[in-house]
Design a protein around this motif. Sequence first.
Motif, PDB file in Angstrom:
ATOM      1  N   ARG A  19       0.840  -1.206   0.000  1.00  0.00           N
ATOM      2  CA  ARG A  19       0.000   0.000   0.000  1.00  0.00           C
ATOM      3  C   ARG A  19       0.876   1.257   0.000  1.00  0.00           C
ATOM      4  NH1 ARG A  19      -1.509   3.421   3.852  1.00  0.00           N
ATOM      5  NH2 ARG A  19      -0.829   2.125   5.610  1.00  0.00           N
ATOM      6  N   GLU A  20       1.902   1.242   0.852  1.00  0.00           N
ATOM      7  CA  GLU A  20       2.797   2.399   0.920  1.00  0.00           C
ATOM      8  C   GLU A  20       3.622   2.541  -0.354  1.00  0.00           C
ATOM      9  OE1 GLU A  20       4.911   1.603   4.516  1.00  0.00           O
ATOM     10  OE2 GLU A  20       3.372   2.524   5.804  1.00  0.00           O
ATOM     11  N   GLU A  21       3.958   1.400  -0.965  1.00  0.00           N
ATOM     12  CA  GLU A  21       4.694   1.441  -2.231  1.00  0.00           C
ATOM     13  C   GLU A  21       3.857   2.119  -3.320  1.00  0.00           C
ATOM     14  OE1 GLU A  21       6.404  -1.724  -5.558  1.00  0.00           O
ATOM     15  OE2 GLU A  21       5.946  -2.397  -3.518  1.00  0.00           O
ATOM     16  N   LEU A  22       2.545   1.874  -3.299  1.00  0.00           N
ATOM     17  CA  LEU A  22       1.642   2.467  -4.287  1.00  0.00           C
ATOM     18  C   LEU A  22       1.160   3.852  -3.864  1.00  0.00           C
ATOM     19  CD1 LEU A  22      -0.551  -0.673  -5.101  1.00  0.00           C
ATOM     20  CD2 LEU A  22       1.319   0.283  -6.474  1.00  0.00           C
ATOM     21  N   ASN A  23       1.613   4.301  -2.677  1.00  0.00           N
ATOM     22  CA  ASN A  23       1.218   5.622  -2.162  1.00  0.00           C
ATOM     23  C   ASN A  23      -0.312   5.717  -1.995  1.00  0.00           C
ATOM     24  OD1 ASN A  23       1.830   8.162  -1.145  1.00  0.00           O
ATOM     25  ND2 ASN A  23       1.564   9.158  -3.141  1.00  0.00           N
ATOM     26  N   LEU A  24      -0.882   4.666  -1.423  1.00  0.00           N
ATOM     27  CA  LEU A  24      -2.324   4.630  -1.191  1.00  0.00           C
ATOM     28  C   LEU A  24      -2.616   4.790   0.304  1.00  0.00           C
ATOM     29  CD1 LEU A  24      -3.330   1.568  -3.406  1.00  0.00           C
ATOM     30  CD2 LEU A  24      -3.611   3.988  -3.977  1.00  0.00           C
ATOM     31  N   THR A  25      -3.745   5.390   0.616  1.00  0.00           N
ATOM     32  CA  THR A  25      -4.205   5.460   1.999  1.00  0.00           C
ATOM     33  C   THR A  25      -5.020   4.208   2.314  1.00  0.00           C
ATOM     34  OG1 THR A  25      -6.291   6.566   1.455  1.00  0.00           O
ATOM     35  CG2 THR A  25      -4.359   7.965   1.834  1.00  0.00           C
ATOM     36  N   GLN A  26      -5.274   3.995   3.591  1.00  0.00           N
ATOM     37  CA  GLN A  26      -6.132   2.875   3.979  1.00  0.00           C
ATOM     38  C   GLN A  26      -7.530   3.044   3.391  1.00  0.00           C
ATOM     39  OE1 GLN A  26      -5.867   2.894   8.249  1.00  0.00           O
ATOM     40  NE2 GLN A  26      -3.977   1.696   8.282  1.00  0.00           N
ATOM     41  N   GLU A  27      -7.998   4.278   3.317  1.00  0.00           N
ATOM     42  CA  GLU A  27      -9.306   4.552   2.725  1.00  0.00           C
ATOM     43  C   GLU A  27      -9.307   4.191   1.245  1.00  0.00           C
ATOM     44  OE1 GLU A  27     -13.143   5.251   2.583  1.00  0.00           O
ATOM     45  OE2 GLU A  27     -12.042   5.648   4.452  1.00  0.00           O
ATOM     46  N   ASP A  28      -8.197   4.450   0.555  1.00  0.00           N
ATOM     47  CA  ASP A  28      -8.082   4.089  -0.861  1.00  0.00           C
ATOM     48  C   ASP A  28      -8.216   2.580  -1.043  1.00  0.00           C
ATOM     49  OD1 ASP A  28      -7.638   6.730  -1.614  1.00  0.00           O
ATOM     50  OD2 ASP A  28      -5.451   6.554  -1.463  1.00  0.00           O
ATOM     51  N   VAL A  29      -7.529   1.822  -0.171  1.00  0.00           N
ATOM     52  CA  VAL A  29      -7.584   0.361  -0.267  1.00  0.00           C
ATOM     53  C   VAL A  29      -9.010  -0.130  -0.015  1.00  0.00           C
ATOM     54  CG1 VAL A  29      -6.772  -1.805   0.719  1.00  0.00           C
ATOM     55  CG2 VAL A  29      -5.184   0.093   0.411  1.00  0.00           C
ATOM     56  N   ALA A  30      -9.651   0.402   1.023  1.00  0.00           N
ATOM     57  CA  ALA A  30     -11.017  -0.007   1.340  1.00  0.00           C
ATOM     58  C   ALA A  30     -11.956   0.278   0.181  1.00  0.00           C
ATOM     59  CB  ALA A  30     -11.496   0.706   2.602  1.00  0.00           C
ATOM     60  N   SER A  31     -11.805   1.424  -0.467  1.00  0.00           N
ATOM     61  CA  SER A  31     -12.662   1.782  -1.604  1.00  0.00           C
ATOM     62  C   SER A  31     -12.426   0.846  -2.776  1.00  0.00           C
ATOM     63  CB  SER A  31     -12.396   3.231  -2.029  1.00  0.00           C
ATOM     64  OG  SER A  31     -12.721   4.135  -0.998  1.00  0.00           O
ATOM     65  N   ARG A  32     -11.156   0.514  -3.057  1.00  0.00           N
ATOM     66  CA  ARG A  32     -10.841  -0.403  -4.152  1.00  0.00           C
ATOM     67  C   ARG A  32     -11.438  -1.785  -3.907  1.00  0.00           C
ATOM     68  NH1 ARG A  32      -4.709   0.221  -6.575  1.00  0.00           N
ATOM     69  NH2 ARG A  32      -4.820   2.435  -7.160  1.00  0.00           N
ATOM     70  N   VAL A  33     -11.313  -2.264  -2.675  1.00  0.00           N
ATOM     71  CA  VAL A  33     -11.852  -3.592  -2.349  1.00  0.00           C
ATOM     72  C   VAL A  33     -13.368  -3.589  -2.467  1.00  0.00           C
ATOM     73  CG1 VAL A  33     -12.136  -5.290  -0.512  1.00  0.00           C
ATOM     74  CG2 VAL A  33      -9.912  -4.227  -0.892  1.00  0.00           C
ATOM     75  N   THR A  34     -14.013  -2.563  -1.944  1.00  0.00           N
ATOM     76  CA  THR A  34     -15.473  -2.472  -2.011  1.00  0.00           C
ATOM     77  C   THR A  34     -15.948  -2.511  -3.458  1.00  0.00           C
ATOM     78  OG1 THR A  34     -15.594  -1.240   0.065  1.00  0.00           O
ATOM     79  CG2 THR A  34     -17.475  -1.044  -1.426  1.00  0.00           C
ATOM     80  N   ALA A  35     -15.209  -1.869  -4.352  1.00  0.00           N
ATOM     81  CA  ALA A  35     -15.574  -1.865  -5.769  1.00  0.00           C
ATOM     82  C   ALA A  35     -15.491  -3.264  -6.390  1.00  0.00           C
ATOM     83  CB  ALA A  35     -14.665  -0.905  -6.533  1.00  0.00           C
ATOM     84  N   LEU A  36     -14.670  -4.132  -5.797  1.00  0.00           N
ATOM     85  CA  LEU A  36     -14.528  -5.500  -6.311  1.00  0.00           C
ATOM     86  C   LEU A  36     -15.589  -6.442  -5.755  1.00  0.00           C
ATOM     87  CD1 LEU A  36     -10.641  -5.872  -5.981  1.00  0.00           C
ATOM     88  CD2 LEU A  36     -11.934  -5.547  -8.100  1.00  0.00           C
ATOM     89  N   LEU A  37     -16.253  -6.054  -4.656  1.00  0.00           N
ATOM     90  CA  LEU A  37     -17.198  -6.935  -3.982  1.00  0.00           C
ATOM     91  C   LEU A  37     -18.582  -6.842  -4.610  1.00  0.00           C
ATOM     92  CD1 LEU A  37     -16.213  -6.180  -0.271  1.00  0.00           C
ATOM     93  CD2 LEU A  37     -15.483  -8.116  -1.669  1.00  0.00           C
ATOM     94  N   SER A  58      -6.914 -12.000  11.019  1.00  0.00           N
ATOM     95  CA  SER A  58      -7.324 -12.593   9.750  1.00  0.00           C
ATOM     96  C   SER A  58      -8.438 -11.746   9.157  1.00  0.00           C
ATOM     97  CB  SER A  58      -7.792 -14.043   9.942  1.00  0.00           C
ATOM     98  OG  SER A  58      -8.942 -14.077  10.778  1.00  0.00           O
ATOM     99  N   THR A  59      -8.650 -11.896   7.869  1.00  0.00           N
ATOM    100  CA  THR A  59      -9.749 -11.204   7.205  1.00  0.00           C
ATOM    101  C   THR A  59     -10.223 -12.015   6.015  1.00  0.00           C
ATOM    102  OG1 THR A  59     -10.401  -9.231   5.976  1.00  0.00           O
ATOM    103  CG2 THR A  59      -8.070  -9.817   5.896  1.00  0.00           C
ATOM    104  N   ARG A  60     -11.521 -12.090   5.858  1.00  0.00           N
ATOM    105  CA  ARG A  60     -12.077 -12.831   4.721  1.00  0.00           C
ATOM    106  C   ARG A  60     -11.918 -12.054   3.414  1.00  0.00           C
ATOM    107  NH1 ARG A  60     -18.671 -12.475   5.249  1.00  0.00           N
ATOM    108  NH2 ARG A  60     -18.850 -10.245   5.617  1.00  0.00           N
ATOM    109  N   TYR A  61     -11.495 -10.799   3.523  1.00  0.00           N
ATOM    110  CA  TYR A  61     -11.314  -9.969   2.336  1.00  0.00           C
ATOM    111  C   TYR A  61      -9.904 -10.073   1.763  1.00  0.00           C
ATOM    112  CZ  TYR A  61     -15.650  -7.749   3.897  1.00  0.00           C
ATOM    113  OH  TYR A  61     -16.937  -7.510   4.295  1.00  0.00           O
ATOM    114  N   ALA A  62      -9.076 -10.961   2.298  1.00  0.00           N
ATOM    115  CA  ALA A  62      -7.675 -11.040   1.878  1.00  0.00           C
ATOM    116  C   ALA A  62      -7.511 -11.192   0.365  1.00  0.00           C
ATOM    117  CB  ALA A  62      -6.968 -12.173   2.617  1.00  0.00           C
TER     118      ALA A  62
END
Length: 255
Positions: A19-37, A58-62
């Motif tokens: 995430r840090e390598e891509l310069n993304l925030t935690q909110e960015d990751v959550a939004s990207r994952v939500t778009a895939l669900l 653990s997380t089922r969203y892994a």
Amino acid sequence: MTETIPVPSRLALSFKARREELNLTQEDVASRVTALLTPPGKLTQQVYAAFEKGRSQSTRYAPAIAKALDLPIEVLEEEWASAAPAESSRRPILANAKYIEEPIALWGDEPPFGDVVEVPMLKEIALSDGSGQMSVVEQGKVKLGFSKSALLSMDIDIANVVCITVSGNSMEPVIPDGGRAGVDRGRTEVRDGDIFAINHDGQLRVKVLYRTPRGGLRMRSFNRDEHPDEEYSAEGIRSENIEIIGRVFWYSVLR
């Protein structure tokens, strides 16, 4: 009392580094994952942060998180394999259930015993003043599937018993959406790790409770991936209008 510092899993550390390598925030990751669900599936920033910081192990969203971060699926396989215990270190498998040999009899309209328990049902209702505030009140009655003598044998005063319906997925897989629970209003003293019904500013909730220093309270869900722990100080309990209704002594589920 020493506070335990959560330790992130190896998978969480891999996600954070990417995430840090891509310069993304935690909110960015959550939004990207939500778009895939598939709707109404959703990953919130709070849930992702809890996993990344180690509060959830653990997380089922892994798989979806890995895809959102453009990580190969092999990353998951490697991390899960490293976390798996070696064959020699695994505990022996022990049975924790047994078959009921007697045939199962179905009730008709009336239960097979005469002293069936009928107790008030607690529900949330909106106040009539138009404020939008909720209140927890007794509304109607429901028959429970056991006798008064069974309650007495558990040292439960029948006058203190109410029934509630659990909603949402926070207490899954133990008490899923729609499960019913019996609550003993005569037992409100918190025993760490026990299940209680709570009136939280007019919202009816069911949580596992733990005491914290200086009169505080920790609320825990069984589904910790999506519902991280909530902690309230003594002042927070007062300001949030948190009241323990009673201990959950019984719950029933049809799957």
